[in-house]
Scaffold this active site. Structure first.
Site, PDB file in Angstrom:
ATOM      1  N   ASP A   1       0.833  -1.201   0.000  1.00  0.00           N
ATOM      2  CA  ASP A   1       0.000   0.000   0.000  1.00  0.00           C
ATOM      3  C   ASP A   1       0.870   1.254   0.000  1.00  0.00           C
ATOM      4  OD1 ASP A   1      -2.329   1.486   0.022  1.00  0.00           O
ATOM      5  OD2 ASP A   1      -3.179   0.487   1.766  1.00  0.00           O
TER       6      ASP A   1
ATOM      7  N   ASP B   1     -10.885   2.111  -3.191  1.00  0.00           N
ATOM      8  CA  ASP B   1     -11.336   1.760  -1.837  1.00  0.00           C
ATOM      9  C   ASP B   1     -12.853   1.693  -1.758  1.00  0.00           C
ATOM     10  OD1 ASP B   1      -8.788   1.574  -0.839  1.00  0.00           O
ATOM     11  OD2 ASP B   1      -8.733   3.610  -0.056  1.00  0.00           O
TER      12      ASP B   1
END
Length: 739
Positions: free
Chosen positions: A453, A523
């Site tokens: 990430d 997301d």
């Protein structure tokens, strides 16, 4: 595929479906002539030659320059702009030589050497073409052949000249966090349209891909010219339309706040910029890009596993006991990979502390990480883990020990985003730290998957202990170091798969996808929102590379309620994952999820390796549909997913025509058995897809209702879509019938 006509001074690149022709004109300008359907290169010879309009437009041939350098009478977006050691800022590049090479795999490469007339600088223009692909890979290598530094103020990868069209329409994607890959179309009138990122990585606000047509192309018809840039940092694509109707697309590393000092004997290589032409509309464009990615970009050729990720179930409250309980339920629904997300390390109890301290938290895992890994593997799943190696919390042991390891300006505050700062990857000590801790993590534990990430854009771009006159190299050095780290980890751990994730749908490009097996597009996991995000993603990138999660019935993003079937169908159009809190699912829901996972595994080779067709015929009716076609064990197969947004006025839907089938083959359609609606959740009252009537079949329930039709009938007459209510979906499996 690549030829040079020495008499006419023409270079031609030929593929099965396209021709690309340019040549040296009477002024020595490398002038683009043609790009489109196949032609004989010699027929382009009359197009070669310089033109002028007035003293204010005295070099019109330079509007179609193959490699646009800044100097002389050129005022368009340059590919190369330099600053010499004596203060001169002008380039005069002339053709010096070329060579054509053929590799054992059939790949052919053309390298053209341009040399400045007065200074020892060369530009090597590289064109590569692969058999069976209507794509051209381009990049440039800048060589300092002298003994003094040269500053590169802009070094772009390529300039693509468009043919003369009635109109010019640009198609691209834009977005924001939770709303990435939104398709946009815009007319290109005179002037410049700039697509770019300045945030340190390929961000979700724009993506380095473009398509141009005459305004009339559709999903399956019309001529489309397109390109995709392989760079994971600050990038720029400039689409420029002149007063004389010439459109040129220049792209590469963004020159904003960016310079590179090229020392004596050094070479600077720009990222790859892939361009292509498709005569069959946007669908043909996407399929060409997808196949190229599967065959020549993506590092992992195997099918992607069905994964479960624990983030939404536990957030930072991670511990061995709860994770093992989740693993039990993940295995029960058929997951093949269990991924522990953020919160397993250091003092990471929230997003305000611990980032950078990559040591297993002993309170959360008193018996170490191996206890959980053993349990996961005992349940028949591989184990994966989340990391964010490029960032650090100020509240961490790493930052307290090395406060100058982050990008910063000494006289400015260090801006925190998500309570974190960015590590200076150009610093050899930082690079070694990341490689070392990742090597320990992967070497000491049986880890098969890494979710990498990056939740922080770059601000205050200052590098400590780096020469002041080279501070603007930061943007390039960060990306190069990142690539080197990933390459080294993949070399050391070839059995580990990697997913790229950056603040949702950022850092997705052909550069990163050479190292990452898959990508996280957003997301936002709302199943309806994801249909649009995933459609935009598919214009440039292959479904196999796109991770899609099934989350809760009530969307955390929009509070929208959708059925379990709808959520699964939405996520089954890419690489399937589950991110819901399985502890809150009933036994009936777990059983239904297991059936849907089994369905996905049956059609996974089609979704992850077949040809994708976006069926847009019923979009005006609120229907999104996507089809995948490939070859299975018993012949040609296809799978169709269709989604209804909202039924209106009690109307049914017209038939939907399929694509990509053989008109003379006979196909068997399976509906009921592959359109589970049994044991639906209470909130899914509007979904009534069970026992779909397909082409005259009348079976109800999970009875495996089938019908047989020709490919011609399926593509011209179509299939019924018994979708009703709000947020309904179905899946049909179509298989070749062998007599």
């Amino acid at each position: 595929m690549i030829q040079f006509d020495s008499d006419r001074r023409l270079f031609s690149i030929s593929t099965d479906g396209s021709s690309y022709v340019f040549g040296l004109n009477d002024k020595g300008v490398l002038q683009h002539l043609y790009w489109g359907d196949p032609v004989a290169a010699a027929d382009c010879a009359p197009l070669l030659g310089s033109r002028l309009h007035s003293s204010f437009d005295a070099a019109l041939d330079r509007e179609a320059e193959e490699f646009a350098y800044w100097g002389g009478l050129s005022y368009m977006e340059p590919c190369l702009k330099v600053r010499w050691y004596d203060g001169v800022r002008d380039l005069r590049m002339a053709y010096a030589s070329h060579r054509i090479e053929r590799a054992d795999d059939g790949k052919e490469t053309l390298t053209i050497v341009l040399r400045d007339e007065a200074y020892p600088l060369e530009a090597h223009l590289v064109y590569a073409v692969r058999p069976g692909h209507d794509l051209i890979e381009r990049h440039v290598e800048i060589v300092n052949a002298g003994d003094r530094d040269v500053v590169l103020e802009s070094a772009q990868s390529a300039a693509w000249s468009m043919p003369e069209l009635r109109d010019y329409r640009l198609t691209h994607v834009t977005g924001k966090w939770a709303g990435e890959f939104q398709l946009r179309g815009a007319a290109l009138t005179e002037g410049k349209k700039v697509l770019e990122s300045r945030r340190g990585f390929t961000d979700g606000h724009a993506n380095p891909w473009f398509a141009i047509d005459d305004g009339a192309a559709t999903e399956e018809a019309g001529r489309v010219w397109f390109g995709a840039l392989g760079w994971s940092g600050n990038w720029k694509i400039v689409l420029e339309n002149t007063a004389f109707g010439r459109v040129r697309v220049t792209g590469g590393i963004n020159d904003f706040d960016s310079e590179w000092t090229l020392g004596p004997g050094e070479r600077f290589e720009t990222p790859s910029f892939v361009g292509g032409y498709a005569a069959g509309g946007f669908g043909a464009m996407s399929r060409a890009l997808h196949r190229y990615q599967y065959e020549h970009v993506s590092p992992g050729k195997e099918l992607r596993k069905v994964l479960y990720n624990s983030w939404e179930a536990t957030y930072f409250d991670v511990n061995a006991k709860d994770q093992m309980a989740l693993a039990e339920r993940a295995a029960k629904v058929g997951a093949e990979l269990f991924v522990v997300d953020d919160g397993w390390f250091g003092q990471r109890h929230h997003d305000r502390a611990g980032l950078g301290d990559w040591i297993v938290n002993a309170d959360k895992f008193p018996n170490g990480l191996e206890e959980l890994i053993d349990r996961v593997r005992g349940l028949g799943m591989a184990f994966g883990i989340w990391v964010e190696p490029e960032a650090v919390n100020p509240d961490s042991e790493l930052y307290r020990s090395h406060p100058d390891w982050v990008y910063h300006f000494p006289t400015r505050p260090r801006t925190e985003l998500r309570n974190q700062l960015v590590l200076d990857l150009s610093n050899p000590a930082v690079k070694s730290y990341i490689v070392d801790f990742m090597s320990r993590l992967l070497g000491e534990h049986d880890i098969s998957f890494v979710k990498w990430d990056m939740n922080r854009t770059i601000t205050e771009p200052g590098m400590r202990d780096h020469p002041l006159n080279r501070q603007k190299e930061l943007w390039i050095r960060h990306v190069r170091s990142l690539y080197e780290i990933w390459a080294e980890l993949r070399r050391r751990f070839p059995g580990v798969a990697f997913e790229t994730c950056a603040g949702g749908g950022s850092r997705i490009d052909l550069g990163m996808l050479r190292y990452a097996d898959q990508a996280w597009p957003s997301d936002n996991t709302d199943a309806f929102d994801r249909l649009g995000i995933q459609e935009g993603f598919s214009y440039a990138y292959a479904p196999k590379l796109m991770t899609c999660w099934v989350t809760e019935a009530v969307s955390g993003m929009n509070k929208r309620i959708t059925s379990l079937k709808y959520r699964f169908h939405s996520a089954m159009t890419g690489t399937l994952g589950i991110g819901a809190n399985l502890n809150e699912w009933s036994e009936e829901q777990l059983a239904e999820a297991a059936r849907l996972v089994a369905q996905y595994k049956a059609i996974r080779p089609l979704v992850q390796g077949g040809r994708q067709y976006r069926l847009a015929a019923l979009k005006h009716k609120g229907v999104d549909a996507v089809q995948y076609v490939g070859v299975g064990e018993s012949g040609e197969e296809s799978v169709l997913f269709a989604f209804l947004h909202a039924q209106k006025l009690g109307d049914g839907l017209p038939r939907l025509c399929l694509l990509g089938l053989d008109p003379d083959k006979r196909y068997e359609i399976e509906g009921g058995a592959f359109d589970c609606a049994k044991n639906e959740e209470p909130e899914s009252e509007g979904a009534k897809g069970e026992g779909a009537e397909i082409e005259g079949a009348r079976g109800k329930g999970n009875d495996g209702a089938k019908d047989v039709r020709s490919g011609r009938a399926l593509m011209r007459i179509g299939v019924e879509l018994p979708l009703r209510g709000d947020f309904d979906s179905l899946m049909y499996r179509v298989r070749e019938l062998r007599s």
